[in-house]
Write a protein that holds these residues in place. Sequence first.
Motif, PDB file in Angstrom:
ATOM      1  N   LEU A 296      86.445  -6.100  27.281  1.00  0.00           N
ATOM      2  CA  LEU A 296      86.967  -5.877  25.930  1.00  0.00           C
ATOM      3  C   LEU A 296      88.356  -6.505  25.917  1.00  0.00           C
ATOM      4  O   LEU A 296      89.306  -5.927  26.426  1.00  0.00           O
ATOM      5  N   MET A 297      88.470  -7.701  25.373  1.00  0.00           N
ATOM      6  CA  MET A 297      89.714  -8.467  25.472  1.00  0.00           C
ATOM      7  C   MET A 297      90.758  -7.982  24.482  1.00  0.00           C
ATOM      8  O   MET A 297      91.953  -8.070  24.738  1.00  0.00           O
ATOM      9  N   GLU A 298      90.304  -7.505  23.323  1.00  0.00           N
ATOM     10  CA  GLU A 298      91.255  -6.968  22.348  1.00  0.00           C
ATOM     11  C   GLU A 298      90.639  -5.780  21.634  1.00  0.00           C
ATOM     12  O   GLU A 298      89.489  -5.840  21.187  1.00  0.00           O
ATOM     13  N   GLN A 299      91.421  -4.732  21.515  1.00  0.00           N
ATOM     14  CA  GLN A 299      91.176  -3.664  20.550  1.00  0.00           C
ATOM     15  C   GLN A 299      92.556  -3.167  20.145  1.00  0.00           C
ATOM     16  O   GLN A 299      93.565  -3.656  20.644  1.00  0.00           O
ATOM     17  N   SER A 300      92.599  -2.203  19.231  1.00  0.00           N
ATOM     18  CA  SER A 300      93.911  -1.695  18.822  1.00  0.00           C
ATOM     19  C   SER A 300      94.147  -0.345  19.470  1.00  0.00           C
ATOM     20  O   SER A 300      93.207   0.423  19.698  1.00  0.00           O
ATOM     21  N   SER A 301      95.408  -0.067  19.768  1.00  0.00           N
ATOM     22  CA  SER A 301      95.733   1.246  20.305  1.00  0.00           C
ATOM     23  C   SER A 301      95.690   2.283  19.193  1.00  0.00           C
ATOM     24  O   SER A 301      95.420   3.448  19.430  1.00  0.00           O
ATOM     25  N   ASN A 302      95.961   1.830  17.967  1.00  0.00           N
ATOM     26  CA  ASN A 302      96.016   2.758  16.840  1.00  0.00           C
ATOM     27  C   ASN A 302      95.668   1.982  15.567  1.00  0.00           C
ATOM     28  O   ASN A 302      94.644   1.323  15.530  1.00  0.00           O
ATOM     29  N   ALA A 303      96.538   1.972  14.549  1.00  0.00           N
ATOM     30  CA  ALA A 303      96.180   1.343  13.274  1.00  0.00           C
ATOM     31  C   ALA A 303      96.272  -0.181  13.341  1.00  0.00           C
ATOM     32  O   ALA A 303      96.981  -0.749  14.166  1.00  0.00           O
ATOM     33  N   LEU A 304      95.540  -0.831  12.422  1.00  0.00           N
ATOM     34  CA  LEU A 304      95.609  -2.284  12.275  1.00  0.00           C
ATOM     35  C   LEU A 304      96.568  -2.619  11.138  1.00  0.00           C
ATOM     36  O   LEU A 304      97.184  -1.730  10.544  1.00  0.00           O
ATOM     37  N   SER A 305      96.624  -3.914  10.808  1.00  0.00           N
ATOM     38  CA  SER A 305      97.472  -4.315   9.684  1.00  0.00           C
ATOM     39  C   SER A 305      96.740  -5.223   8.712  1.00  0.00           C
ATOM     40  O   SER A 305      97.311  -5.655   7.733  1.00  0.00           O
ATOM     41  N   TRP A 306      95.470  -5.526   8.986  1.00  0.00           N
ATOM     42  CA  TRP A 306      94.825  -6.568   8.177  1.00  0.00           C
ATOM     43  C   TRP A 306      93.703  -6.078   7.261  1.00  0.00           C
ATOM     44  O   TRP A 306      93.079  -6.880   6.591  1.00  0.00           O
ATOM     45  N   ARG A 307      93.448  -4.764   7.238  1.00  0.00           N
ATOM     46  CA  ARG A 307      92.513  -4.257   6.228  1.00  0.00           C
ATOM     47  C   ARG A 307      93.339  -3.778   5.033  1.00  0.00           C
ATOM     48  O   ARG A 307      94.532  -3.500   5.163  1.00  0.00           O
TER      49      ARG A 307
END
Length: 657
Positions: A296-307
């Motif tokens: 899993l190369m990328e996931q978010s620790s918490n919230a995103l910014s692009w939705r």
Amino acid sequence: MHYGGDYNPEQWPEDIWPEDVARMREAGVTMVSLGIFAWSKLQPAEGEFDFGWLDRIIDLLHEGGIAVDLATATASPPPWATSTYPEMLPQDENGSVYWPGSRQQFAPSSPGYRRLAGELVSRLVERYHEHPAVVMWHVNNEYGCHLNADYSDAARDAFRVWLADKYGTVDALNEAWGTAFWSQLYGSFAEIFPPRKAPYSHNPAQLLDFHRFTSDALFECYLMEKRIIRAAGATQPITTNFMGAFKPADYWRWAAEMDVITDDCYPDPNDPQSFRAGAFQRDLMRSLKPGVPWLLMEQSSNALSWRPTNAPKSPGQMRALSMQAIARGADGILFFQWRQSRSGSEKFHSAMLPHAGTRTRTWREIVALGDELAGLPALPASSQEARVAIVLDWENWWALENPDHPVVLDYLSLVQNWHFALHQQNVQVDFVRASADLSGYQLVIAPQLYLLRADGAAGLTAFVEGGGHLLVTAFSDLVDEDERFRPEGYLTQLGPLLGIWLEDFGALVAPGAAGAGQSTAPLGSPLGSVTGTFLAEEIHPIEAVVLGEFTAGRLDGRPAFTRNDVGAGRAYYLATIPDAAGAVTITAHLLAEAGIEPVLPGLPITVEAARRGDVVTVINHGDTPVDLVLPGTDLQRDAPAGAVTLAPFDVRLLRLP
Ligand code: GLA
């Protein structure tokens, strides 16, 4: 088990770097992906390279015991490059230029882009391929992201070469594309364009070839970088990060050229069902390279910014989704990104080290997960635990979503509908191509296999003849690889196997649309009633037995669900597309008939279980605790699992006898 994230030290003053490394150690970070968007810092002008800062940070990381997944940094060319060579900029179908100021502003076919990218990669690999910190090469970043297709002059020229390579003569292309229709006969390859904005629908074969070309153009960029890295003598594994089921790039082809599959996955915390999309994506990653653990190369620790709305993850949810990846074959959990940016488009995007610092819940969860992963025993690699497979085919995806069909279908959601139905029943699923060796499976589901090549039809036929159970669904086996109907009607390859023939498609009116007509196609059968959507096909059994009939509308009383027995094998046909509940009803029947068991029986709907070798992971994705009685040994507590109350987002890893 790798743990870490994208690290962008070029965004920070150097005096912060030692603190970064110290914090990484505190969080249990083992590897970072370095320099993904650092081209303009690495090469401030043509012919001028600055590797001093990269030398220093790689050494610092190495001293701290942190390995480097070194990026080739080619996903965002610097402003000097696009100013000097504007022909490198991609264009949309209207000829509008995608200007610099963001990222991914490169035309994959542009010779100028490829030359400059190649130079940068050569310099990087020459310098770092023997550095002991560098354990992996991260080519580019999310090929095709944002810019799904390029219609520039560079693309035009490359498309013509690609077509000439494929067809040899323009007559062969005319024949394959059916250009006699609408006066499209071409006299030479030089008359052909990418499908730029036209008054009306493009030739579907042209569209299909353009999808193939687009995937190939991106793939060639990857292969070019890979060749440079290997030619310099680098021996580390090479990867590029995928984005789940991503339409523009045929990941089956790419996977063969990747040493390790890596994936970026961002389920929406606002959607309580998004853990199913997560499971779908992870099952696909495992299936792309069977037997080789993916990352899993990328996931978010918490919230995103692009939705439009970026909800935080609930306490524990990040761990639960990380464990879902591990349960489904991953040997590493990494994040975008290590330290939250102070400026730039993604400054609101969460990171392992949040802007608000180490007193945050995010940081505590990151440290706890690092600690937990470090304490996990080595897990067995996945080895085709699934007895069920779903066919997922990019070429079919492109063709199915061409315009001018009886009804507009979204392939991904149709494939997911089957996966979600099986996931909900905790049945393990792989993804396959129809032409693969399917003999290890008992049940194969082939949703909307509109474009079916001869080798795919042969694969499915051999599977049933070998005793497998196959479900073929509406709108399948209609065209060849050139988007042409095959002679003599529909289902020309699979019809004999299915024991039916298909007369017509019977599109349904969308619910709520103007005009009278059906919006659904109810069908009844001994297994229960099912709601069909999109299509209600008119089929005629030849040898097949009818298991279900339409119970209303213009096909009232006509066959909807059939079965044809071929030795011990069974070939089912469903003449419509079930809704979510219908897919559960139908799969429950097929699983029972094929004798396929869930990973664990009787789990509540919010609880998933996945198997990896002899390890079964159980995760509660719901917001209320659940009481379970679990088999085997609790791997982390080294005691019989037994009766447990699994809190929201809590996890158990079980070793089964
Ligand atoms: C993608 C990119 C990253 C970052 C994240 C944000 O996955 O690869 O650079 O933009 O999205 O979610």
